[in-house]
Structures are given as structure tokens and as C-alpha cells.
Motif scaffolding. Sequence first.
Motif, PDB file in Angstrom:
ATOM      1  N   MET A  35      33.651  36.930  15.671  1.00 21.25           N
ATOM      2  CA  MET A  35      34.704  36.043  16.167  1.00 21.25           C
ATOM      3  C   MET A  35      34.200  35.177  17.309  1.00 21.25           C
ATOM      4  N   PHE A  36      33.422  35.762  18.207  1.00 20.21           N
ATOM      5  CA  PHE A  36      32.883  34.987  19.318  1.00 20.21           C
ATOM      6  C   PHE A  36      32.055  33.815  18.807  1.00 20.21           C
ATOM      7  N   PHE A  37      31.149  34.076  17.894  1.00 20.85           N
ATOM      8  CA  PHE A  37      30.306  33.007  17.362  1.00 20.85           C
ATOM      9  C   PHE A  37      31.145  31.977  16.602  1.00 20.85           C
ATOM     10  N   TYR A  38      32.120  32.453  15.825  1.00 28.00           N
ATOM     11  CA  TYR A  38      32.967  31.557  15.024  1.00 28.00           C
ATOM     12  C   TYR A  38      33.770  30.611  15.918  1.00 28.00           C
ATOM     13  N   PHE A  39      34.414  31.163  16.949  1.00 29.45           N
ATOM     14  CA  PHE A  39      35.237  30.329  17.820  1.00 29.45           C
ATOM     15  C   PHE A  39      34.387  29.528  18.806  1.00 29.45           C
ATOM     16  N   ALA A  40      33.237  30.033  19.190  1.00 29.76           N
ATOM     17  CA  ALA A  40      32.340  29.295  20.085  1.00 29.76           C
ATOM     18  C   ALA A  40      31.758  28.070  19.383  1.00 29.76           C
ATOM     19  N   ALA A  41      31.621  28.126  18.073  1.00 31.33           N
ATOM     20  CA  ALA A  41      31.080  26.990  17.327  1.00 31.33           C
ATOM     21  C   ALA A  41      31.965  25.754  17.468  1.00 31.33           C
ATOM     22  N   TYR A  43      33.178  24.639  20.120  1.00 30.77           N
ATOM     23  CA  TYR A  43      32.898  23.971  21.393  1.00 30.77           C
ATOM     24  C   TYR A  43      31.482  23.409  21.474  1.00 30.77           C
ATOM     25  N   ILE A  44      30.719  23.524  20.398  1.00 32.48           N
ATOM     26  CA  ILE A  44      29.388  22.923  20.368  1.00 32.48           C
ATOM     27  C   ILE A  44      29.574  21.424  20.130  1.00 32.48           C
ATOM     28  N   PRO A  45      28.980  20.582  20.970  1.00 31.22           N
ATOM     29  CA  PRO A  45      29.264  19.142  20.884  1.00 31.22           C
ATOM     30  C   PRO A  45      28.573  18.405  19.727  1.00 31.22           C
ATOM     31  N   VAL A  46      28.048  19.112  18.768  1.00 28.36           N
ATOM     32  CA  VAL A  46      27.423  18.487  17.609  1.00 28.36           C
ATOM     33  C   VAL A  46      28.492  18.338  16.522  1.00 28.36           C
ATOM     34  N   PRO A  47      28.569  17.161  15.884  1.00 25.14           N
ATOM     35  CA  PRO A  47      29.607  16.957  14.868  1.00 25.14           C
ATOM     36  C   PRO A  47      29.498  17.945  13.703  1.00 25.14           C
ATOM     37  N   TYR A  48      30.608  18.414  13.245  1.00 25.59           N
ATOM     38  CA  TYR A  48      30.758  19.254  12.056  1.00 25.59           C
ATOM     39  C   TYR A  48      30.151  20.646  12.170  1.00 25.59           C
ATOM     40  N   VAL A  49      29.746  21.088  13.354  1.00 21.95           N
ATOM     41  CA  VAL A  49      29.172  22.430  13.486  1.00 21.95           C
ATOM     42  C   VAL A  49      30.211  23.487  13.149  1.00 21.95           C
ATOM     43  N   SER A  50      31.418  23.342  13.666  1.00 21.47           N
ATOM     44  CA  SER A  50      32.441  24.354  13.397  1.00 21.47           C
ATOM     45  C   SER A  50      32.806  24.372  11.913  1.00 21.47           C
ATOM     46  N   PHE A  51      32.801  23.218  11.280  1.00 23.42           N
ATOM     47  CA  PHE A  51      33.087  23.149   9.845  1.00 23.42           C
ATOM     48  C   PHE A  51      31.978  23.850   9.056  1.00 23.42           C
TER      49      PHE A  51
END
Length: 145
Positions: A35-41, A43-51
Motif C-alpha cells: 500500500m505504501f508503494f502504491y499510494f506513494a507512486a 506523488y512521484i512527479p513523473v507523468p503516468y507513474v501511478s497509472f
Amino acid sequence: MKLQKNPSPREPKKAPSEKTKKEMLIIVALSLAFMFFYFAAAYIPVPYVSFIVMILYMLALAGFAVAYIAYNYAFTRKDVTTDMLPDDWSDEKKHEFIQKGKDRAQRSRWMIFVIFPLIVTFMADVLYLFIWEGWLKGFFINLIK
């Protein structure tokens, strides 16, 4: 009217073993890490990282779940007894069939340590998106105003 006692009372539950407690602790720790890695992604300022992380988590969950179910023969050998198997099979073949199912279940047990934390992560995401963002956030903002 006199109440009768239940003729078959349920047996009291056993306390979980040390192995079970250790496994639960590992699953909780892995769930928090996933969960930490999933939700922290997010806030990474690179486009589409969380996706991309979400898609990878989805593929991992689907892949591990399908592999777990397929490897365990869709659980068709779970709780099978020798009298449930065909009569024309020898006792040796029946015991081999049952033992193979038990062995596969034991060998694939490690996949639960990946599948369950991924499910917990997606459940947390659903709660965040639909409960917190959908209702509670607005409720608390209006409450403060």
C-alpha cells in the motif's frame, strides 16, 4: 417451557499457532508495504507513474490469482476422500491423487503472501476513492466551515 441444551455444542476455538501468527504478521507487513508503494507512486512527479503502478499491480494480482487457482486444479482436490473417487481406481492411485492435491496446495501457499496484500491494497484504494473522496472528505470540509 424448559429450554433444552444444544445436543451438539460447538467446540471452543483453538488459539492460533505461532506459525499462523508469524504468517499473519508477514501478510500485514507486506500489505502495508504494498500500500505504501502504491499510494506513494501518486506523488512521484513523473507523468503516468501511478497509472503504470496500478496496471502492474492489477496484472500481478490477476496473474498470481490465475496461477494459484490453476496450479491447485481449481481446488477440485480439496477435502476429497477415497470413497469419493471412482471405484475402479486402486487404493494406491486414490491416495496418490489425494496426496498430490495436498502437496500442490502446500507448495503454492507462498502465493497467498502476494495475492492477499494486493487485494488489501486495492480494497484500500476503493475505500479511498469511493468512501473518502466521495463522501467523507466533503462531509468533514462542510463540518469545519
